[in-house]
Design a protein around this motif. Structure first.
Motif, PDB file in Angstrom:
ATOM      1  N   GLY A 185       0.819  -1.215   0.000  1.00 10.72           N
ATOM      2  CA  GLY A 185       0.000   0.000   0.000  1.00 10.72           C
ATOM      3  C   GLY A 185       0.847   1.257   0.000  1.00 10.72           C
ATOM      4  N   GLY A 186       0.181   2.395   0.047  1.00  3.13           N
ATOM      5  CA  GLY A 186       0.895   3.666  -0.052  1.00  3.13           C
ATOM      6  C   GLY A 186       1.769   3.970   1.142  1.00  3.13           C
ATOM      7  N   HIS A 187       1.279   3.627   2.342  1.00  7.76           N
ATOM      8  CA  HIS A 187       2.024   3.996   3.545  1.00  7.76           C
ATOM      9  C   HIS A 187       3.360   3.258   3.642  1.00  7.76           C
ATOM     10  CE1 HIS A 187      -1.811   5.579   5.746  1.00  7.76           C
ATOM     11  NE2 HIS A 187      -1.455   6.303   4.715  1.00  7.76           N
ATOM     12  N   GLY A 188       3.437   2.073   3.036  1.00  9.34           N
ATOM     13  CA  GLY A 188       4.687   1.310   3.071  1.00  9.34           C
ATOM     14  C   GLY A 188       5.839   2.055   2.423  1.00  9.34           C
ATOM     15  N   TYR A 189       5.517   2.894   1.454  1.00  6.39           N
ATOM     16  CA  TYR A 189       6.566   3.635   0.742  1.00  6.39           C
ATOM     17  C   TYR A 189       7.128   4.784   1.578  1.00  6.39           C
ATOM     18  CZ  TYR A 189       5.426   1.117  -3.542  1.00  6.39           C
ATOM     19  OH  TYR A 189       5.245   0.139  -4.484  1.00  6.39           O
ATOM     20  N   GLY A 190       6.318   5.287   2.502  1.00  6.40           N
ATOM     21  CA  GLY A 190       6.801   6.360   3.367  1.00  6.40           C
ATOM     22  C   GLY A 190       6.988   7.687   2.657  1.00  6.40           C
ATOM     23  N   SER A 191       6.353   7.827   1.504  1.00  3.95           N
ATOM     24  CA  SER A 191       6.448   9.073   0.734  1.00  3.95           C
ATOM     25  C   SER A 191       5.046   9.452   0.280  1.00  3.95           C
ATOM     26  CB  SER A 191       7.328   8.866  -0.505  1.00  3.95           C
ATOM     27  OG  SER A 191       7.155   9.932  -1.422  1.00  3.95           O
ATOM     28  N   ILE A 192       4.786  10.739   0.126  1.00  2.96           N
ATOM     29  CA  ILE A 192       3.462  11.115  -0.379  1.00  2.96           C
ATOM     30  C   ILE A 192       3.299  10.665  -1.827  1.00  2.96           C
ATOM     31  CG2 ILE A 192       3.194  13.091   1.169  1.00  2.96           C
ATOM     32  CD1 ILE A 192       3.590  14.766  -1.529  1.00  2.96           C
ATOM     33  N   TYR A 193       4.414  10.366  -2.499  1.00  2.00           N
ATOM     34  CA  TYR A 193       4.345   9.809  -3.848  1.00  2.00           C
ATOM     35  C   TYR A 193       4.698   8.327  -3.767  1.00  2.00           C
ATOM     36  CZ  TYR A 193       4.488  14.722  -5.286  1.00  2.00           C
ATOM     37  OH  TYR A 193       4.216  16.061  -5.449  1.00  2.00           O
ATOM     38  N   PRO A 194       3.695   7.447  -3.662  1.00  2.00           N
ATOM     39  CA  PRO A 194       3.994   6.016  -3.535  1.00  2.00           C
ATOM     40  C   PRO A 194       4.036   5.321  -4.898  1.00  2.00           C
ATOM     41  CG  PRO A 194       1.679   6.400  -3.085  1.00  2.00           C
ATOM     42  CD  PRO A 194       2.255   7.731  -3.513  1.00  2.00           C
ATOM     43  N   GLY A 195       4.154   3.990  -4.852  1.00  2.00           N
ATOM     44  CA  GLY A 195       4.117   3.187  -6.074  1.00  2.00           C
ATOM     45  C   GLY A 195       5.362   3.388  -6.918  1.00  2.00           C
ATOM     46  N   PRO A 196       5.340   2.841  -8.123  1.00  2.00           N
ATOM     47  CA  PRO A 196       6.531   2.928  -8.989  1.00  2.00           C
ATOM     48  C   PRO A 196       6.992   4.370  -9.251  1.00  2.00           C
ATOM     49  CG  PRO A 196       5.038   1.263  -9.818  1.00  2.00           C
ATOM     50  CD  PRO A 196       4.312   1.944  -8.692  1.00  2.00           C
ATOM     51  N   ILE A 197       6.051   5.275  -9.556  1.00  2.00           N
ATOM     52  CA  ILE A 197       6.488   6.660  -9.834  1.00  2.00           C
ATOM     53  C   ILE A 197       7.038   7.282  -8.550  1.00  2.00           C
ATOM     54  CG2 ILE A 197       4.148   7.655  -9.522  1.00  2.00           C
ATOM     55  CD1 ILE A 197       6.957   8.929 -11.885  1.00  2.00           C
ATOM     56  N   GLY A 198       6.448   6.919  -7.421  1.00  2.00           N
ATOM     57  CA  GLY A 198       6.962   7.435  -6.154  1.00  2.00           C
ATOM     58  C   GLY A 198       8.359   6.931  -5.856  1.00  2.00           C
ATOM     59  N   ALA A 199       8.594   5.652  -6.203  1.00  2.00           N
ATOM     60  CA  ALA A 199       9.921   5.078  -5.960  1.00  2.00           C
ATOM     61  C   ALA A 199      10.977   5.718  -6.856  1.00  2.00           C
ATOM     62  CB  ALA A 199       9.875   3.569  -6.186  1.00  2.00           C
ATOM     63  N   VAL A 200      10.537   6.237  -8.013  1.00  2.00           N
ATOM     64  CA  VAL A 200      11.467   6.954  -8.898  1.00  2.00           C
ATOM     65  C   VAL A 200      11.627   8.410  -8.434  1.00  2.00           C
ATOM     66  CG1 VAL A 200      11.796   7.852 -11.249  1.00  2.00           C
ATOM     67  CG2 VAL A 200      10.994   5.511 -10.922  1.00  2.00           C
ATOM     68  N   LEU A 201      10.480   9.035  -8.146  1.00  2.00           N
ATOM     69  CA  LEU A 201      10.477  10.477  -7.887  1.00  2.00           C
ATOM     70  C   LEU A 201      10.991  10.843  -6.487  1.00  2.00           C
ATOM     71  CD1 LEU A 201       9.565  12.861  -9.629  1.00  2.00           C
ATOM     72  CD2 LEU A 201       7.309  12.713  -8.569  1.00  2.00           C
ATOM     73  N   SER A 202      10.636  10.049  -5.499  1.00  2.00           N
ATOM     74  CA  SER A 202      10.986  10.419  -4.115  1.00  2.00           C
ATOM     75  C   SER A 202      12.490  10.566  -3.898  1.00  2.00           C
ATOM     76  CB  SER A 202      10.387   9.421  -3.122  1.00  2.00           C
ATOM     77  OG  SER A 202       9.001   9.339  -3.303  1.00  2.00           O
ATOM     78  N   PRO A 203      13.320   9.631  -4.403  1.00  2.00           N
ATOM     79  CA  PRO A 203      14.764   9.841  -4.221  1.00  2.00           C
ATOM     80  C   PRO A 203      15.289  11.077  -4.973  1.00  2.00           C
ATOM     81  CG  PRO A 203      14.299   7.554  -4.804  1.00  2.00           C
ATOM     82  CD  PRO A 203      13.038   8.321  -5.012  1.00  2.00           C
ATOM     83  N   ILE A 204      14.647  11.436  -6.076  1.00  2.00           N
ATOM     84  CA  ILE A 204      15.087  12.639  -6.808  1.00  2.00           C
ATOM     85  C   ILE A 204      14.778  13.882  -5.967  1.00  2.00           C
ATOM     86  CG2 ILE A 204      14.710  14.077  -8.857  1.00  2.00           C
ATOM     87  CD1 ILE A 204      13.890  11.468 -10.346  1.00  2.00           C
ATOM     88  N   LEU A 205      13.532  13.952  -5.478  1.00  2.00           N
ATOM     89  CA  LEU A 205      13.102  15.151  -4.737  1.00  2.00           C
ATOM     90  C   LEU A 205      13.646  15.175  -3.311  1.00  2.00           C
ATOM     91  CD1 LEU A 205       9.326  15.388  -5.788  1.00  2.00           C
ATOM     92  CD2 LEU A 205      11.283  16.509  -6.843  1.00  2.00           C
ATOM     93  N   GLY A 206      13.660  14.002  -2.682  1.00  2.00           N
ATOM     94  CA  GLY A 206      13.996  13.976  -1.256  1.00  2.00           C
ATOM     95  C   GLY A 206      15.366  13.408  -0.936  1.00  2.00           C
ATOM     96  N   GLY A 207      16.049  12.856  -1.925  1.00  2.00           N
ATOM     97  CA  GLY A 207      17.405  12.353  -1.714  1.00  2.00           C
ATOM     98  C   GLY A 207      17.447  10.868  -1.392  1.00  2.00           C
ATOM     99  N   TYR A 208      18.602  10.273  -1.661  1.00  2.00           N
ATOM    100  CA  TYR A 208      18.781   8.837  -1.441  1.00  2.00           C
ATOM    101  C   TYR A 208      18.835   8.496   0.044  1.00  2.00           C
ATOM    102  CZ  TYR A 208      19.723   8.209  -6.416  1.00  2.00           C
ATOM    103  OH  TYR A 208      19.605   8.156  -7.775  1.00  2.00           O
ATOM    104  N   GLU A 209      19.352   9.418   0.836  1.00  2.00           N
ATOM    105  CA  GLU A 209      19.500   9.125   2.259  1.00  2.00           C
ATOM    106  C   GLU A 209      18.158   8.724   2.860  1.00  2.00           C
ATOM    107  OE1 GLU A 209      21.899   8.133   4.862  1.00  2.00           O
ATOM    108  OE2 GLU A 209      22.753   9.215   3.144  1.00  2.00           O
ATOM    109  N   LYS A 210      17.120   9.492   2.485  1.00  2.00           N
ATOM    110  CA  LYS A 210      15.796   9.257   3.055  1.00  2.00           C
ATOM    111  C   LYS A 210      15.047   8.140   2.316  1.00  2.00           C
ATOM    112  CE  LYS A 210      12.424  10.285   5.777  1.00  2.00           C
ATOM    113  NZ  LYS A 210      12.555  10.160   7.226  1.00  2.00           N
ATOM    114  N   PHE A 211      15.245   8.051   1.005  1.00  2.00           N
ATOM    115  CA  PHE A 211      14.405   7.144   0.206  1.00  2.00           C
ATOM    116  C   PHE A 211      15.208   6.060  -0.510  1.00  2.00           C
ATOM    117  CE2 PHE A 211      11.961  11.156   0.472  1.00  2.00           C
ATOM    118  CZ  PHE A 211      10.821  10.660   1.089  1.00  2.00           C
ATOM    119  N   LYS A 212      16.328   5.675   0.073  1.00  2.00           N
ATOM    120  CA  LYS A 212      17.211   4.713  -0.595  1.00  2.00           C
ATOM    121  C   LYS A 212      16.576   3.333  -0.774  1.00  2.00           C
ATOM    122  CE  LYS A 212      19.581   3.550   3.739  1.00  2.00           C
ATOM    123  NZ  LYS A 212      18.827   4.490   4.586  1.00  2.00           N
TER     124      LYS A 212
END
Lengths: 497, 235
Positions: free
Chosen positions: A330-357
């Motif tokens: 589900g969405g909460h597992g990703y820990g980002s407001i942008y979940p799913g495949p696009i979230g997994a791509v976008l979150s490290p770009i916007l928020g950095g690898y440290e947080k979304f590695k």
């Protein structure tokens, strides 16, 4: 907590929490299954879907390529219409500007329509810090989340997927609701409750699906009608848009609206597709004062890199709706407001690898997301690219992986070791194996392993591991027997003339 | 607009992208296919009407057709059927065009309000809020999706389409077009030529709806609870 982030818990803890939420898992599965039929049906009905995708991709790639020129044209045209544009490099810049407008306008009653980018910059909570100010989310799902102590969204298009009707009823009861848990009755309650707020609002805040460069208008694609009331009634409107959300003209906006509607919810068009700017002199409603905030907030880091295609995204959420990992956590597992495949791509770009590695690894690489994306973002390839960047450029220690891969290479290249491993797998797994009746969920003929130590634990934590086949019944043995039988049959046919 | 703020922002984008600015004039957008125009092209008006009916009914629209001379009676039937007591109407000369001037004059002023070009925001918004029904005129009906297209004008504002409980849209049969592309081409051309001044274009496809509670479709959320399209045979 970073505003993009929805949790401070580690990835594995988030996954365990998501796994425990059986209602959420069922809801996500139901949503995915419903869209599994609706989305392809609506695309098939349109016809030539692959050609439409090519056109969608072309439009998005073109505007990203000439982004500064289109933003310049758009901002000039907003001003020609009497509006104002502010370019915000960061979330803080955007929030400070919008707060200033609220203060200047002495706005105390703010209504908002659903907008991911305002969630990204944590706008609601920041505005609530202003004295004597109320902020009301008016999209039904966002309203439910707000009234549930600002719970986090779980899906780009269906933010309350994780909540059931009884939970929602309890949330509404705190607001005076006395009815049943029937969705229609609860929606009517929200309609009456929120209508008062629209009529009293002095500031409306919306997102923007697409900015129309040559018109200086914004385009919103919605189903409930709250966004249009937000743009009609208050004197002042603030639009917040990610800098990449732009198209050349109404023609390309129309193409994208059609593709967005079919991809997001399987509709030909959503109930409301609106193209709007500041009120003209002869009109009596619509915003007298119209402000557009164009946000970078890390998006420019994708430009000129392999990750640039991520900016093509139109936030349809169809990649979430086909993803087996999203289905599970589900969405909460990703820990980002942008979940799913696009979230997994976008979150490290916007928020950095440290947080979304962890997110680029939350993927089975089945490429279903890439196949369904209406604007052809190569999502699974970008996830692999993230892994490469983290391994190589960020100097993440991969000596263990190197040793592991080297060992696997030696084992598979040495027949005697390989054969021992094949034959030993069945016997070696005996202490851990269980066998139950074969079913849809369990069709492992030789049994399955529910708990395994070490490296395999990561697998068995989320699903059963099939027990290796007996040496005499594994694929190689089967193939040998099959070939021998074929040869015998061929010989017999030859001998019989 | 603070030009320095804009320049810094746009230069930053160009630097990251490693692409110079101001290249668009030599590289305008040229679509690689004409699907938006060719889809559903070549249909007769009768064929478009049939497609529009099907698409509209799919999105819970009550789809009706009437001859021009029967329009007033058809509207009265609608008002009775929906039990509408307080009506809001647009200020427009289209009433004459549709031969509805007499019908208009017969409406009781107590139960009929107008969206007035010279009235202030509060007055028009409150009139729309008090109305349990609205009768509006659409610019187009898009056959493919069962969508009405309507641009905001001084006599028919934005909230006109969203606040009343029930909504009836009158559309001439001759204004049924295949898709949203034809409507957008029209608006682009009219705005460019100065014939249309508007701040807002609505594409409205049936009543408002939501699936936000357990994905159960609820028809009628913030906007009208139901929509009726009245297509007038004017050919």
């Amino acid at each position: 907590m970073a505003t993009l982030s929805t949790s401070n818990e580690p990835f594995l803890t988030r996954i365990k929490e998501s796994e425990a939420d059986k209602f959420m898992q069922k809801s996500v599965a139901k949503a995915q299954d419903a869209q599994w039929e609706k989305r392809p049906a609506s695309r098939k009905e349109l016809g030539h879907w692959e050609d439409w995708r090519n056109l969608g991709e072309q439009i998005r790639q073109h505007v990203i390529k000439y982004l500064p020129d289109y933003l310049e044209e758009f901002s000039d045209n907003v001003e020609k219409r009497g509006g104002h544009v502010f370019f915000a490099q960061t979330d803080k810049d955007a929030v400070a500007y919008i707060k200033k407008i609220a203060q200047q306008k002495q706005a105390h009653k703010i209504v908002k329509s659903k907008s991911m980018v305002t969630t990204e910059i944590n706008l609601d909570k920041e505005l609530l810090k202003l004295p004597d100010t109320s902020v009301l989310e008016t999209d039904l799902a966002e309203f439910i989340l707000e009234e549930d102590n600002w719970d986090e969204p779980t899906h780009i298009v269906f933010p309350t997927l994780h909540k059931n009707r009884d939970q929602i009823r309890k949330i509404f009861q705190k607001l005076g609701y006395k009815g049943s848990n029937e969705p229609g009755e609860m929606a009517k309650f929200a309609r009456h409750y929120l209508r008062r707020s629209f009529l009293e609002a002095d500031l409306g805040i919306t997102g923007c699906n697409f900015a129309i460069a040559d018109q200086g208008m914004i385009n919103l694609v919605t189903n409930e009608g709250n966004a249009d009331l937000t743009m009609a009634i208050p004197d002042t409107q603030v639009v917040v848009m990610g800098m990449e959300r732009i198209v050349p003209s109404l023609k390309e906006a129309e193409v994208m609206d059609n593709m967005l509607s079919r991809s997001a919810v399987g509709q030909k068009l959503t109930s409301y597709c609106t193209f709007a700017g500041p009120q003209t002199a002869d009109e009596s409603d619509g915003p007298k004062d119209f402000y557009v905030v164009i946000l970078d907030n890390g998006r420019s880091k994708a430009l000129g890199t392999d990750f640039e295609p991520a900016l093509q995204c139109i936030r349809c959420g169809s990649c979430l709706n086909v993803c087996p990992v999203y289905r599970h956590i589900g969405g909460h597992g990703y820990g980002s407001i942008y979940p799913g495949p696009i979230g997994a791509v976008l979150s490290p770009i916007l928020g950095g690898y440290e947080k979304f590695k962890d997110l680029p690894f939350a993927c089975s690489l089945n490429a279903a997301c890439t196949d369904t994306c209406p604007v052809k973002i190569p999502l699974h390839k970008l996830l692999i690219k993230h892994r490469e960047v983290m391994m190589d450029k960020m100097k993440i220690d991969h000596s263990f992986n190197n040793v592991l891969m080297k060992g696997a290479g030696v084992a598979t290249a040495t027949p005697i070791v390989f054969n021992i491993a094949l034959k030993g797998g069945y016997l070696g797994s005996a202490p851990l194996a269980k066998k139950s009746k074969t079913s849809v969920d369990n069709f492992f003929h030789y049994g399955h392993i529910e708990w395994a130590p070490s490296l395999a634990k990561g697998w068995t934590d989320v699903r059963s591991l099939p027990r290796p086949a007996k040496g005499s019944e594994n694929f190689r043995s089967w193939y040998k027997k099959h070939q021998a039988a074929k040869q015998a049959q061929a010989k017999e046919e030859h001998d019989n003339g | 607009m603070d030009k320095a703020n804009r320049e810094a922002f746009l230069n930053n984008i160009a630097t990251h992208a490693k692409r110079p600015r101001h290249q668009l004039a030599n590289h305008p957008f040229k679509p690689l296919n004409n699907l938006p125009e060719s889809t559903l092209s070549g249909k007769t008006q009768d064929q478009l009407l049939a497609i529009a009916r099907h698409s509209s009914e799919e999105v819970h629209v009550d789809f009706r057709t009437t001859a021009k001379e029967n329009l007033a009676a058809a509207i009265n039937d609608y008002l009775q059927h929906k039990n509408i007591q307080h009506l809001i109407l647009p200020t427009t000369d289209l009433w004459q065009k549709f031969s509805l001037a007499d019908w208009q004059n017969q409406r009781s002023t107590e139960h009929t309000a107008y969206w007035e070009p010279r009235a202030d925001r509060q007055t028009n918004v409150q009139r729309a809020q008090n109305a349990d029904g609205a009768i509006g005129f659409a610019d187009f009906l898009l056959a493919e999706s069962g969508t009405i297209a309507v641009a905001t004008v001084p006599g028919q504002g934005r909230a006109f389409h969203f606040l009343p409980t029930h909504y009836l849209s009158i559309i001439p049969k001759s204004r049924i077009v295949p898709r949203s592309r034809q409507a957008m081409l029209y608006y682009e051309q009219k705005i460019k030529s100065g014939e249309l001044t508007t701040s807002n274009i609505n594409l409205i496809t049936g009543p408002s709806n939501s699936g936000d509670i357990e994905m159960v479709l609820v028809v009628g959320v913030h906007g009208p609870l139901d929509m009726t399209y009245m297509v007038v045979e004017d050919l």
